[in-house]
Design an enzyme around this catalytic site. Structure first.
Site, mmCIF file in Angstrom:
data_model
loop_
_atom_site.group_PDB
_atom_site.id
_atom_site.type_symbol
_atom_site.label_atom_id
_atom_site.label_comp_id
_atom_site.label_asym_id
_atom_site.label_seq_id
_atom_site.Cartn_x
_atom_site.Cartn_y
_atom_site.Cartn_z
ATOM 1 N N CYS A 455 0.816 -1.215 0.000
ATOM 2 C CA CYS A 455 0.000 0.000 0.000
ATOM 3 C C CYS A 455 0.849 1.264 0.000
ATOM 4 C CB CYS A 455 -0.932 -0.010 1.201
ATOM 5 S SG CYS A 455 -2.495 -0.810 0.826
ATOM 6 N N LYS A 458 1.392 3.119 -3.287
ATOM 7 C CA LYS A 458 0.322 3.848 -3.966
ATOM 8 C C LYS A 458 0.740 5.294 -4.246
ATOM 9 C CE LYS A 458 -3.509 1.240 -1.943
ATOM 10 N NZ LYS A 458 -4.704 1.306 -1.100
ATOM 11 N N ASP A 492 -14.485 5.512 0.255
ATOM 12 C CA ASP A 492 -14.476 4.652 1.432
ATOM 13 C C ASP A 492 -13.631 3.424 1.110
ATOM 14 O OD1 ASP A 492 -15.524 3.077 3.845
ATOM 15 O OD2 ASP A 492 -16.714 4.920 3.970
ATOM 16 N N ASP A 493 -13.756 2.364 1.910
ATOM 17 C CA ASP A 493 -12.992 1.151 1.638
ATOM 18 C C ASP A 493 -13.405 0.505 0.323
ATOM 19 O OD1 ASP A 493 -11.184 0.751 3.881
ATOM 20 O OD2 ASP A 493 -12.993 0.630 5.097
ATOM 21 N N ASP A 510 -7.841 -3.954 -5.832
ATOM 22 C CA ASP A 510 -6.484 -3.756 -5.331
ATOM 23 C C ASP A 510 -5.521 -4.533 -6.212
ATOM 24 O OD1 ASP A 510 -5.850 -2.038 -3.144
ATOM 25 O OD2 ASP A 510 -7.179 -3.238 -1.884
ATOM 26 N N ASP A 533 -11.109 -5.228 2.050
ATOM 27 C CA ASP A 533 -11.995 -4.063 1.912
ATOM 28 C C ASP A 533 -13.458 -4.462 2.037
ATOM 29 O OD1 ASP A 533 -9.945 -2.288 1.669
ATOM 30 O OD2 ASP A 533 -9.923 -2.308 -0.514
ATOM 31 N N GLY A 583 -10.479 -12.912 -15.464
ATOM 32 C CA GLY A 583 -9.328 -12.076 -15.179
ATOM 33 C C GLY A 583 -8.519 -11.759 -16.414
ATOM 34 N N HIS A 584 -7.292 -11.298 -16.179
ATOM 35 C CA HIS A 584 -6.409 -10.861 -17.252
ATOM 36 C C HIS A 584 -4.973 -11.075 -16.801
ATOM 37 C CE1 HIS A 584 -4.946 -8.476 -20.619
ATOM 38 N NE2 HIS A 584 -4.203 -7.776 -19.775
#
Length: 650
Positions: A455, A458, A492-493, A510, A533, A583-584
């Site tokens: 985190c 970021k 918010d989260d 995330d 989250d 997904g990717h």
């Protein structure tokens, strides 16, 4: 097609963190081969150095002084550390079978898992005796013995050691020295400690020179250690009298000796799965290797240390040979991956043995020469052992000349982001060259400010605020929708979208670079991190989409990496009741993983970050400080057990 010199094309797996492997990994870090993916599979991250173990038992060393910390060593050498126990080999598919991980694929394999005393041949030994190996388990039980001695007020404490080789002899003297020290600390009479040693042969140290055997036996008798020579232990039983010692050692002659604790230091044996795998082994199950430390049956498999049996140069199972095999093992592994001719290695016939007597003295023997016990011999041994360990404990003085990253991680939602350090500046770039010799190790002082991967990596909140403000000024309606209950206007989260008058969709996203080098463990950490989250909003997970970036590699290595990565993630998702729906994937310079997570809850029931009042209580579900630990880990200043504790929490 990617033509980067960092393209991974081969995988070399090390199984076991023994002396030979520790040396080989250190040398590989100093002289890396481009394109080779290194993996170490080990069930312990602190591997004990056998040369210092008896002195540790005697209380002359601390834990860290006599253990090689494999995690910073792997960090130093860019080795993926898989914390698990190998339990089998599939040599048809070239995979290592692990106890908890998915199978680990390899092109080349090196095995250095040591040996264990044979405990299943004598009734009662497996239930009641403490084997000297694996050393990590032995030390845990030894610590329990010391705690028992400190807590209990006993009139007698009897210890037995079965095995009269160098290991058993040195252990017996170390045990006596430490237990006598405990008694002194508790003001007990020294005569309360009894140490017995049982040896099948008529003399101790049968493989050493008669003068050495005579000196050892004389010293042990002076120490009042009770020698039971020519005694074969046939059984170990529980003592029927609860007021007496806990166990009885029963010998073939009829001798019966009560003992409170019994340590088993007999002839070594090999893990049975090695022979079951199809590797050529000797009559005791040890891997047969040629002069190149290469399996005689499988040319892409190598072995060293106690687990290896050199067919042309048989030697005793001793740490000195494992240490000497480290450099030639390293050289031949590199020659193998580079498709170069291997180089023969011949171990010495005569070798120095230094036996500590548990009281800062030692006895030296080489050939016909025996000296001691003397204090200066102990100081010499201490110097040799500390010098050996220094090469694994001073890694932060030099680092490979490459851009390095340290990591931080979010602990509990986005609200605690400000508690983590913000690192912004980068290290000097590494020289761009694809040649083997160019990737040398240079002295490099790491700065405390480095790019992070969790985190703390970021983009800063002030940057985001300014960008969003500009966008809102240009397109004021772009972030507005009647169904959006929580979005960028009220961050918010997670976001909240009304899909029914009774149901709200909770969404979060995330994504971050790998915090650990084991894809299976990183997959678990990433999934837990991304789901957090939803948990912070009081929502149960429903489904997720994944996005993964894999380091440049061949298709085969990509497949194995992605398989381990998603296997770890699915383990967590399944436990949380969430399903992976798509997904990717992409290639990149670093392993990275993220999830878009969805959950549903009753409208109005979600928990938000705002609204706390004085007197309310904030519950932290994870320990603070993982960001600091991983920043220290990147600078080789965190102990392996600290990181293992953080990983277990994460």
């Amino acid at each position: 097609m990617n033509t980067s010199p960092d393209l991974l094309t081969q995988t070399l797996v090390f199984v076991g963190g023994g002396h030979s492997h520790a040396i080989a990994l250190k040398k590989w870090a100093m002289n890396p081969v481009p394109g080779v993916r290194l993996i170490l599979i080990t069930d312990v991250v602190h591997t004990p150095y056998s040369g210092m173990l008896p002195a540790y038992v005697a209380g002359l060393y601390t834990y860290d002084q006599c253990h090689i910390d494999l995690r910073p060593l792997c960090q130093f050498g860019q080795v993926e550390l898989v914390r698990d126990r190998a339990i089998g080999l599939d040599l048809q598919n070239n995979t290592v079978i692990c106890e908890s991980h998915p199978p680990v694929a390899f092109d080349y394999l090196s095995i250095d898992i040591g040996s264990t005393p044979s405990i299943n041949q004598v009734p009662g030994v497996a239930q009641y005796a403490i084997p000297a190996k694996p050393i990590s388990k032995f030390l845990a039980q030894w610590d329990a013995v010391l705690e028992q001695m400190k807590r209990q007020d006993r009139t007698h404490f009897r210890v037995g050691v079965v095995g009269g080789g160098a290991g058993g002899v040195e252990l017996a003297m170390a045990i006596q020295g430490r237990l006598q020290s405990v008694c002194r600390d508790r003001s007990q009479a020294l005569t309360e400690i009894e140490v017995h040693i049982f040896q099948r042969g008529e003399e101790l140290l049968p493989q050493r020179h008669p003068k050495m055997r005579h000196t050892i036996q004389q010293v042990m008798r002076q120490k009042t250690i009770r020698l039971h020579l020519g005694e074969t232990v046939t059984a170990v039983t529980a003592h029927e009298n609860s007021q007496a010692s806990e166990y009885q050692v029963v010998c073939e002659s009829g001798l019966t000796v009560p003992c409170d604790r019994l340590f088993w230091v007999t002839q070594a044996s090999a893990a049975p799965w090695l022979k079951d795998s199809g590797l050529a082994t000797d009559d005791r199950g040890f891997i047969q290797v040629n002069d190149y430390l290469q399996s005689t049956s499988h040319s892409h498999v190598f072995a060293a240390g106690d687990i290896a049996a050199m067919i042309n140069h048989p030697r005793p199972k001793a740490g000195v040979f494992a240490v000497r095999q480290g450099p030639p093992l390293f050289e031949n592994l590199q020659r193998a991956v580079l498709k170069q001719p291997l180089k023969a290695f011949q171990p010495q016939k005569e070798f120095l043995i230094l036996v500590g007597t548990g009281d800062e003295k030692a006895i030296a023997s080489r050939g016909i020469i025996t000296l001691g016990p003397f204090g200066w011999l102990w100081r010499w041994k201490d110097h040799i052992d500390r010098k050996f360990m220094d090469q694994f404990t001073q890694l932060d003085a030099v680092m490979e000349s490459r851009t390095s990253h340290s990591w931080g991680i979010k602990i509990f939602g986005k609200g605690l982001l400000s508690l983590l350090p913000s690192f912004s500046s980068s290290l000097p770039p590494s020289p761009s060259s694809s040649s083997h010799s160019s990737r040398s190790v240079q002295a490099l002082k790491l700065t405390p400010t480095m790019h992070c991967a969790g985190c703390a990596s970021k983009v800063g909140r002030s940057v985001l605020d300014r960008v969003l403000h500009r966008l809102q000024q240009e397109s004021p309606d772009a972030f507005q929708h009647p169904d959006v209950l929580l979005g960028l206007t009220e961050p918010d989260d997670a976001s909240a979208i009304s899909i029914h008058h009774r149901t709200t969709l909770i969404q979060t996203l995330d994504y971050f670079r790998a915090l650990v080098d084991d894809p299976f463990i990183f997959g678990q950490i990433a999934a837990n991190h991304c789901l957090s989250d939803l948990f912070a909003m009081g929502t149960s997970p429903h489904s997720v989409l994944a996005i993964a970036s894999l380091p440049y590699a061949t298709e085969r290595i990509h497949e194995e990496t992605l398989y381990h990565l998603l296997s770890g993630a699915l383990k967590v998702l399944h436990e949380a009741g969430a399903v992976l729906v798509g997904g990717h994937t992409t290639e990149g310079s670093d392993l990275a993983l993220g999830f878009s997570c969805n959950g549903f809850q009753e409208t109005g029931a979600m928990l938000k970050k705002g609204g706390m009042q004085v007197g309310d209580r904030l519950i932290l579900t994870k320990a603070l400080g993982t960001g600091t630990l991983f920043a220290a880990n990147m600078q080789l200043k965190a102990k392996g057990r600290w990181i293992e504790g953080a990983i277990a929490s994460m």
